[in-house]
Design an enzyme around this catalytic site. Structure first.
Site, PDB file in Angstrom:
ATOM      1  N   GLY A 194       5.298   5.866  -0.525  1.00 31.97           N
ATOM      2  CA  GLY A 194       6.593   6.552  -0.609  1.00 31.97           C
ATOM      3  C   GLY A 194       7.623   5.772  -1.399  1.00 31.97           C
ATOM      4  O   GLY A 194       8.366   6.351  -2.204  1.00 31.97           O
ATOM      5  N   CYS A 195       7.665   4.471  -1.199  1.00 38.00           N
ATOM      6  CA  CYS A 195       8.644   3.648  -1.915  1.00 38.00           C
ATOM      7  C   CYS A 195       8.329   3.591  -3.406  1.00 38.00           C
ATOM      8  O   CYS A 195       9.229   3.647  -4.240  1.00 38.00           O
ATOM      9  CB  CYS A 195       8.703   2.252  -1.309  1.00 38.00           C
ATOM     10  SG  CYS A 195       9.284   2.256   0.405  1.00 38.00           S
ATOM     11  N   THR A 196       7.048   3.500  -3.736  1.00 39.79           N
ATOM     12  CA  THR A 196       6.652   3.504  -5.146  1.00 39.79           C
ATOM     13  C   THR A 196       7.039   4.826  -5.795  1.00 39.79           C
ATOM     14  O   THR A 196       7.600   4.841  -6.901  1.00 39.79           O
ATOM     15  CB  THR A 196       5.139   3.242  -5.279  1.00 39.79           C
ATOM     16  OG1 THR A 196       4.852   1.957  -4.705  1.00 39.79           O
ATOM     17  CG2 THR A 196       4.706   3.270  -6.734  1.00 39.79           C
ATOM     18  N   ILE A 226      11.020   4.894  -6.198  1.00 37.14           N
ATOM     19  CA  ILE A 226      11.548   3.998  -7.221  1.00 37.14           C
ATOM     20  C   ILE A 226      11.085   4.444  -8.616  1.00 37.14           C
ATOM     21  O   ILE A 226      11.852   4.399  -9.585  1.00 37.14           O
ATOM     22  CB  ILE A 226      11.145   2.537  -6.924  1.00 37.14           C
ATOM     23  CG1 ILE A 226      11.760   2.076  -5.582  1.00 37.14           C
ATOM     24  CG2 ILE A 226      11.550   1.616  -8.059  1.00 37.14           C
ATOM     25  CD1 ILE A 226      13.280   2.141  -5.487  1.00 37.14           C
TER      26      ILE A 226
END
Length: 176
Positions: free
Chosen positions: A48-50, A53
């Site tokens: 999710g963070c990848t 961002i």
């Protein structure tokens, strides 16, 4: 107990944290003269963070209002400088990805734990105007895709406000 929502309408807190390259990055609200999006996220390299961002990375290339001359984007997680460096290099990120291991900026911005306390840092995005005032914040750890659209709407709104205030200033000068 105060929350990140209590910062809305107030000057954004300043901070200094190590960037992914180990150099100190200083954020002084309003100093750049352009809006800032601060992206707090749980874990560099997680799915999710990848995705979140990289949506901002792609927006810098594809969308005019995400041009670095028009907005400052800052990513922050509690990961080490080494992990941030690998994340930046792997995904060719064109903006600062800061290491907040001691959660200093997390505390200043009152970012809570995420997913009912299971994640040490929630996914919270702040929009700060060109004068350094926090205009809004979005807290949604699970909906990582909402953050880029949230910032885009605010950038359009802030640009409209600046255009309107510039037109009013020109009209006042012309009437004098």
């Amino acid at each position: 107990m105060s929350t990140f929502a209590d910062l809305i309408g107030k000057e954004a807190p300043a901070f200094s944290l190590p960037n992914h390259d180990g150099d100190t990055f200083e954020f002084k609200p309003g100093a750049s003269g352009r809006p800032t999006a601060i992206l707090f996220y749980p874990e560099s390299g997680s799915y999710g963070c990848t995705q979140q961002i990289c949506q901002f990375r792609d927006a810098v290339v594809d969308k005019v209002n995400f041009n670095p001359d028009r907005v400052q984007i800052i990513g922050i997680s509690a990961n080490t400088v080494e992990k941030q460096k690998g994340f930046v290099e792997k995904h060719s990120l064109p903006f600062p990805i800061l290491s907040d291991v001691k959660k200093e900026a997390v505390a200043k911005y009152r970012v809570p734990r995420g997913m009912a306390g299971l994640v040490p840092v929630a996914r919270v995005t702040f929009v700060i105007d060109s004068k350094g005032v926090v205009r809004d914040a979005l807290d949604t750890t699970m909906n990582y895709g909402a953050h880029q659209g949230f910032v885009e709407k605010w950038l359009t709104k802030l640009e409209g406000e600046e255009s309107k205030s510039g037109a009013t200033a020109r009209e006042t000068t012309a009437a004098s």
